[in-house]
Design a protein around this motif. Structure first.
Motif, PDB file in Angstrom:
ATOM      1  N   GLU A 126      -4.229   1.305   6.637  1.00 29.31           N
ATOM      2  CA  GLU A 126      -3.095   0.447   6.995  1.00 29.31           C
ATOM      3  C   GLU A 126      -1.961   1.392   7.363  1.00 29.31           C
ATOM      4  OE1 GLU A 126      -1.507  -1.858   3.764  1.00 29.31           O
ATOM      5  OE2 GLU A 126      -0.331  -3.133   5.108  1.00 29.31           O
ATOM      6  N   HIS A 145      -8.764  -5.907   5.125  1.00 28.28           N
ATOM      7  CA  HIS A 145      -7.543  -5.250   4.621  1.00 28.28           C
ATOM      8  C   HIS A 145      -7.609  -5.238   3.098  1.00 28.28           C
ATOM      9  CE1 HIS A 145      -2.809  -5.227   4.616  1.00 28.28           C
ATOM     10  NE2 HIS A 145      -3.319  -4.326   3.811  1.00 28.28           N
ATOM     11  N   HIS A 150      -7.063  -2.405  -0.548  1.00 30.27           N
ATOM     12  CA  HIS A 150      -6.757  -1.086  -1.123  1.00 30.27           C
ATOM     13  C   HIS A 150      -7.715  -0.886  -2.288  1.00 30.27           C
ATOM     14  CE1 HIS A 150      -3.086  -0.815   1.337  1.00 30.27           C
ATOM     15  NE2 HIS A 150      -3.162  -2.137   1.261  1.00 30.27           N
ATOM     16  N   ASP A 169      -5.742  -8.069   1.295  1.00 25.54           N
ATOM     17  CA  ASP A 169      -4.731  -7.051   0.965  1.00 25.54           C
ATOM     18  C   ASP A 169      -4.754  -6.788  -0.545  1.00 25.54           C
ATOM     19  OD1 ASP A 169      -2.720  -5.180   1.202  1.00 25.54           O
ATOM     20  OD2 ASP A 169      -1.114  -6.638   1.574  1.00 25.54           O
ATOM     21  N   HIS A 219      -4.977  -5.122  -4.126  1.00 31.09           N
ATOM     22  CA  HIS A 219      -4.494  -3.858  -4.682  1.00 31.09           C
ATOM     23  C   HIS A 219      -5.049  -3.581  -6.077  1.00 31.09           C
ATOM     24  CE1 HIS A 219      -1.587  -3.815  -1.402  1.00 31.09           C
ATOM     25  NE2 HIS A 219      -1.132  -2.647  -1.806  1.00 31.09           N
ATOM     26  N   HIS A 275      -2.939   2.902   2.451  1.00 28.41           N
ATOM     27  CA  HIS A 275      -1.672   3.107   3.175  1.00 28.41           C
ATOM     28  C   HIS A 275      -1.684   4.476   3.844  1.00 28.41           C
ATOM     29  CE1 HIS A 275       0.368  -0.484   1.817  1.00 28.41           C
ATOM     30  NE2 HIS A 275      -0.029  -0.250   0.582  1.00 28.41           N
ATOM     31  N   HIS A 286      -0.353  -8.526   7.656  1.00 26.87           N
ATOM     32  CA  HIS A 286       0.458  -9.571   6.996  1.00 26.87           C
ATOM     33  C   HIS A 286       1.741  -9.908   7.749  1.00 26.87           C
ATOM     34  CE1 HIS A 286       2.166  -5.820   5.523  1.00 26.87           C
ATOM     35  NE2 HIS A 286       1.173  -5.632   4.673  1.00 26.87           N
TER      36      HIS A 286
HETATM   37 FE   LIG Z   1      -1.937  -3.520   2.449  1.00 25.04          FE
END
Ligand SMILES: [Fe+2]
Length: 269
Positions: free
Chosen positions: A82, A12, A14, A196, A198, A49, A138
């Motif tokens: 995601e 996971h 981005h 996750d 970013h 996303h 999450h």
């Molecule tokens: Fe995410």
């Protein structure tokens, strides 16, 4: 560093440029990938996303671009998404209009943060009927899970895998998220840990320090399941039966009522 050197897998992240709230430009995407490589991550899935209206073609083009730009780096970059859940999502996945994790039967899905979906079990049943096993992003960060952590116990019974953010285990999303994250890490349920990520600053693709924390508490077998073997089976679309057996008992109810749990002490919180 320990004698066990895990091949960390991040399911996971981005890291595609200019497609969501991840890096704005390819340079930052490559910087994020360098951080991942230095941290010991050998395989990362880009999960921008997405929702029912998303353009899968744009994701493929952004993925190709970052793979080409990162060709010198020792990391494999796969594509997923995601996906914010809505009723049409299972059908769109089966049609190939949205990506699962590396084309497997495991899509990464997320729910609204504050409002519980009207019937999670119905949604999960729809995924099951479509031959899919969703990885729920999450889970520890949802307000309704933090209020009633026991509700997630039903989700693996419906075929779901529970994904926890490494930052939650480190306490970066607050005490309530940290408590749920550690309860899941020390449970017998199918759980994976991911970054996750970013950006290259506070939310960067780093897993190794959190792996060490989990290994110290749960042993390398459980840590290996959360960071390596279970995510690896998912991206290779293999059976996950037998992966993730616990090496410690799940956190008992007495600990749940204690405001100073052991991980608060470990993390100085
Ligand atoms: Fe995410």
């Amino acid at each position: 560093m320990t004698d066990h050197d895990p091949e960390l897998i991040d399911c996971h992240s981005h890291i595609l440029a200019s497609v969501d709230d991840g890096p704005a430009a390819i340079d930052e995407a490559i910087e994020m990938l360098r951080i991942a490589v230095d941290d010991g991550i050998r395989l990362i899935v880009a999960t921008p996303h997405a929702d029912a209206q998303s353009d899968y073609g744009a994701f493929k083009r952004a993925h190709t671009r970052v793979v080409e730009a990162a060709s010198e780096l020792r990391i494999e970059i796969m594509l997923g998404a995601e996906i914010l859940v809505s009723p049409s999502i299972p059908t769109l996945l089966v049609q190939g209009s949205l990506p699962t994790l590396n084309g497997s039967r495991f899509p990464l899905i997320e729910f609204d943060f504050s409002i519980a979906p009207p019937s999670v079990e119905t949604i999960l049943f729809d995924f099951q009927m479509a031959g899919l096993r969703p990885v729920i992003a999450h889970v520890e960060r949802y307000a309704y899970v933090q209020r009633s952590p026991a509700i997630v116990r039903e989700w693996p019974r419906r075929g779901a895998i529970l994904q926890v953010n490494a930052g939650s285990l480190r306490g970066e999303f607050g005490v309530a998220a940290m408590d749920v994250a550690w309860e899941l890490a020390t449970s017998a349920w199918p759980v994976i840990v991911a970054s996750d990520a970013h950006n290259r600053r506070q939310r960067s693709p780093r897993l190794r320090a959190t792996y060490e924390l989990v290994a110290r508490r749960c042993g390398h077998d459980r840590a290996g399941a959360l960071f390596e073997s279970l995510p690896g089976a998912i991206v290779r679309n293999e059976s996950i039966v037998g992966i993730g057996d616990p090496t410690v008992e799940p956190v008992d109810r007495g600990r749940r009522t204690n405001p100073r749990r052991w991980w608060h002490r470990v993390l100085g919180r």
